[in-house]
Structures are given as structure tokens and as C-alpha cells.
Scaffold this active site. Structure first.
Site, mmCIF file in Angstrom:
data_model
loop_
_atom_site.group_PDB
_atom_site.id
_atom_site.type_symbol
_atom_site.label_atom_id
_atom_site.label_comp_id
_atom_site.label_asym_id
_atom_site.label_seq_id
_atom_site.Cartn_x
_atom_site.Cartn_y
_atom_site.Cartn_z
ATOM 1 N N LYS A 62 -2.891 2.944 -4.969
ATOM 2 C CA LYS A 62 -2.114 2.931 -6.211
ATOM 3 C C LYS A 62 -2.156 4.342 -6.744
ATOM 4 O O LYS A 62 -3.220 4.871 -7.051
ATOM 5 C CB LYS A 62 -2.681 1.942 -7.242
ATOM 6 C CG LYS A 62 -2.093 0.565 -7.112
ATOM 7 C CD LYS A 62 -0.673 0.533 -7.607
ATOM 8 C CE LYS A 62 0.091 -0.670 -7.079
ATOM 9 N NZ LYS A 62 0.737 -0.438 -5.791
ATOM 10 N N GLU A 79 -1.480 2.536 4.325
ATOM 11 C CA GLU A 79 -2.435 1.670 3.619
ATOM 12 C C GLU A 79 -3.025 0.587 4.508
ATOM 13 O O GLU A 79 -2.306 -0.196 5.132
ATOM 14 C CB GLU A 79 -1.747 1.012 2.411
ATOM 15 C CG GLU A 79 -2.679 0.152 1.570
ATOM 16 C CD GLU A 79 -2.045 -0.310 0.262
ATOM 17 O OE1 GLU A 79 -2.773 -0.867 -0.576
ATOM 18 O OE2 GLU A 79 -0.825 -0.108 0.073
#
Length: 436
Positions: A252, A236
Site C-alpha cells: 500500500k 506483490e
């Protein structure tokens, strides 16, 4: 002023392993590796920075002001990290949970030596070079001194991990978080748990190479600050600044892979893409980071370039969104970090309430976990990832730890959240506990 040299490497030269092994002679090391992921926003395949000329490390008190002064004073490349607990500098918050690692809450250094790898081109940038130091180092590297083809000696004692909280406690705490959501205190929060071991000794570089081989993430990081180590397989990006362009890519939504069953694997990816709970988690965090970016962006410039796209990595499928913005003129680079930190995907929304509840329910001080690691260049541009899927090791106290978690929303089922934690923990646990 840095001394610069570019070298064209021979075809098939395994420069990454050579550089990593060569770097271990220094007390300060940062290694970033994209693992050949094709990222339109990245400039290099790998970066190595070693040997501090200057450095800063501090607790959370006025941390962003201190870092701003350091970054502007050096006017150079600096590499390091922001721990999650810098939230206490941004907001009126506290971190009082147990800390077994003892890392500084902020650490950056100005390296004497930096290596940039792009394809078969290696750039060397040396600061205040002594005599023929660059040429001597380059000769050592190209001749593969300090290099071992395979370094897995399996030296060290057995690592036996244990959870900081039991499964029963975890499920109960998720229920408590759901009660907060039902009362309207928050509508999403990231809840994490720690796995740790004490009295352990191992070679951090061995474990990093093993973790990277399993995960092959786009933001792999090996960081050494004397006896403190970060071994990260992060997928990420937190935040990037290039000129006046800002970019953040929150994750997410996670699903396991089925690598030996392609049809099943495609089904898992499609199920994740269409899962209403996972999509709602992602959209809520996208809204949060849009709001964070709007604090320093030109009016109307914040845009969602990609929403809820599923990317596949060796261990998991991930749902990722990309949000862009244009920085308002006259706003310092540090202010962008200050007003967006910590990454929304690791907190929840509303952000301050979520962080307060996280502190209340979690048992471990997050420290560097769910913080950010990255660099500033001389112009003030920067690129940081989110410290997840990461092993943290204090070599002096022989304490090793990793944390995993996930977003809790009104649709969360506690048992499912626990199983997602285990999926995220699998590679980390495998690397630490193997001793063959």
C-alpha cells in the site's frame, strides 16, 4: 512418482527465453520469473510448468472445498489461480458486474513437466514419462529449437484502450466511497477501474516479454489456459507457506520514479516513505492481514517483520510490509487461504463491508484481477502472488483488459487517486498500444 534430472547450464545461456518459447506448444502453461530480485523467502529464480495431466476449473461455489480435495488427491505439484470472486465462497457475497473476459473463477492443473531454474542449475521433474521424452525435450531446449532471439514481430491489429468508466464517473465514485468512510461504514477500501479493448489480436507471449522488460517485477507470471491468458508484472506476494511458517507482504503506497534524475528519484522515494496518508493506508492493511493470519496461527505468533519499507522497481516506488506467523498444528493448508482471501490490500477494512461497497461502485467484475496465482508443492506448502499490474486476454473473444486502483481513505483526494491509477496503468497501456 516424478522422474528427476539436474543440468548445469553453460555460462551466458539464455535459458529463460528458450523455455518460454518452447512452452508455447502446450495448452496449459505457467511461468514464474523473479527477474533476479533477491528475495530471502524464494527458492527459485524461475519456474515453468506445462501440459496438464489432470486439471480442475470451477466457479466460486464450494471452490475452496473442491480445490482442497484436488490438492490432497493429487499429492503433487499443482499450479493455477484463485479469482477475486472466490470471495463469494468465503462470505455471503455476489459478483454481478460486467464480465468481458469469461475466465473460470478457479483453475489449477497438475503438470506433466516442471522446470526449476536456480542460477545456472536447471531441474527437470517429469510425471509418468513416456520413453525418452525428458531427454528429447532437454535436447530441443539446449539446442535452442523453438527459439527466436527477438520475437517482437508486432503482428496483430492496433489495440486502442478505453476506460469502462469516465474520469468524471471515477471522481464521483471516489466521493461516494469517501461518504461511506465518513458514515463509518468502512475506513479504507480499494477502488478499481478497468481499461479494455475489443476485437483485438496479438501474440500474448510478445506482450508478456515486452511488459516484463519494462517492469522487471519480482513476481512476473505468464499463464495460459487454452485461450485464456494472464500476463502479469506483479510486485506483490499474497501468501506463502513453508512448513508451519506463514508469510504475507501487502503493498500500500505507490509513487512514480524519476529514473533520469537520481536526486529527484530519491526525493520521491523519501516522500513516499514519510507520507502520512500512504503510511496510514499501509498500517491499516497490515492490521487487517494480521487479523486474517491470526485465524489459523498459533496464539501470539503473528508478528510484523517489516513495516512500511519502500522498495524501488523500474516503473514505481512501492511501500511494502512483511507479516509472519506460525501455523497452528492440525490446520490444513487450504484453510489458511480460505481465511485470508482475498488479499487485504485489494479489499479494505472492515473486509466484508469494503467488498460490498466495492461491488456496488465498480462497474467490472474483477475476476482474476486482484485474485492470486501460484502453486502448491507435494507437501502442501504454497506460494501465491497478487494479480495486479496484469493484462488479461481472451483470445477467442478477442477481448483484452487490465484494471488499476488504489486505497481510498479519509485523506484521499479524488484527483490524486485518479493520477495514481494512471501511474500504475502506464506500463500496461504502453505494452498493449504500441504497434511499431
Amino acid at each position: 512418482m516424478r522422474v528427476y534430472k539436474k543440468v548445469i547450464l553453460e555460462e551466458g545461456f539464455s535459458i529463460k527465453k528458450v523455455l518460454l518459447n518452447w512452452a508455447q506448444q502446450f495448452e496449459e502453461v505457467v511461468w514464474f520469473d523473479s527477474n533476479d530480485h533477491k528475495d530471502r523467502y524464494s527458492q527459485y529464480d524461475a519456474v515453468l510448468a506445462v501440459d496438464a495431466f489432470t486439471a480442475i476449473q470451477t466457479d466460486a461455489s464450494k471452490a475452496f472445498d473442491k480445490l482442497k480435495e484436488y490438492q490432497e488427491t493429487t499429492g503433487d505439484w499443482i499450479f493455477g489461480y484463485l479469482s477475486y470472486d472466490l470471495k463469494n465462497d468465503v462470505e455471503n457475497l455476489k459478483s454481478q458486474n460486467f464480465d468481458g473476459l469469461g475466465f473460470p473463477e478457479l483453475f489449477f492443473f497438475q503438470p506433466k513437466k516442471i522446470f526449476f531454474l536456480k542460477g545456472n542449475e536447471l531441474e527437470l521433474h517429469y510425471l509418468r514419462m513416456v520413453d525418452d521424452e525428458l531427454e528429447e525435450d532437454l535436447e530441443q531446449i539446449l539446442q535452442k529449437r523453438y527459439f527466436k532471439e527477438e520475437i517482437f514481430s508486432r503482428e496483430g491489429n492496433l489495440v486502442k484502450l478505453q476506460p469502462r468508466i469516465s474520469k468524471e464517473d471515477y471522481l464521483q465514485k471516489v466521493e461516494e466511497m469517501l461518504a461511506h468512510i465518513q458514515r463509518g461504514d468502512i475506513y479504507e477500501a480499494n477502488f478499481c477501474q478497468e481499461f479494455y479493448a475489443e476485437g483485438v489480436e496479438f501474440d500474448p507471449l510478445e506482450k508478456f516479454i515486452a511488459l516484463n522488460a519494462i517492469s522487471k517485477p519480482p513476481f512476473a507470471t505468464f499463464l495460459k489456459n487454452h485461450d485464456h491468458y494472464l500476463l502479469s508484472a506483479s510486485p506483490e506476494r499474497y501468501l506463502q507457506k513453508k512448513g508451519d511458517q506463514l508469510l504475507t507482504q501487502p503493498i500500500k503506497g505507490t509513487a512514480p520514479r524519476a529514473l533520469f534524475d537520481p536526486e529527484k528519484d530519491r526525493e520521491l522515494a523519501l516522500k513516499l516513505e514519510q507520507d502520512p496518508k500512504e503510511r496510514s493506508e499501509n498500517v491499516m492493511i497490515v492490521d487487517l492481514v494480521r487479523n486474517d493470519l491470526s485465524k489459523t496461527a498459533k496464539k501470539g505468533s503473528v508478528e510484523v517483520a517489516e513495516l512500511c519499507k519502500v522498495y524501488s522497481y523500474p516503473q514505481v516506488h512501492q511501500m511494502i510490509s512483511t507479516v509472519k506467523a506460525t501455523l497452528e498444528k492440525g490446520i490444513p493448508a487450504m484453510e489458511v487461504l480460505r481465511t485470508t482471501f482475498p488479499m487485504g490490500s485489494m479489499t479494505g477494512a472492515p473486509k466484508i463491508s469494503a467488498m460490498q461497497i466495492i461491488e456496488e461502485l465498480e462497474k467490472t467484475k474483477r475476476g482474476l484481477y486482484s485474485g492470486a496465482v501460484g502453486y502448491f508443492d507435494p507437501s502442501g506448502d504454497f506460494d501465491f502472488n497478487v494479480v495486479i499490474r496484469s493484462i488479461l486476454y481472451n483470445q477467442t473473444t478477442k477481448y483484452v483488459s487490465f484494471s488499476v486502483g488504489g486505497a481510498i481513505t479519509s485523506r484521499s483526494v479524488p484527483e490524486n487517486e485518479y493520477q495514481e491509477c494512471l501511474v500504475k496503468a502506464a506500463a500496461l497501456k504502453q505494452v498493449l498500444e504500441e504497434n511499431e
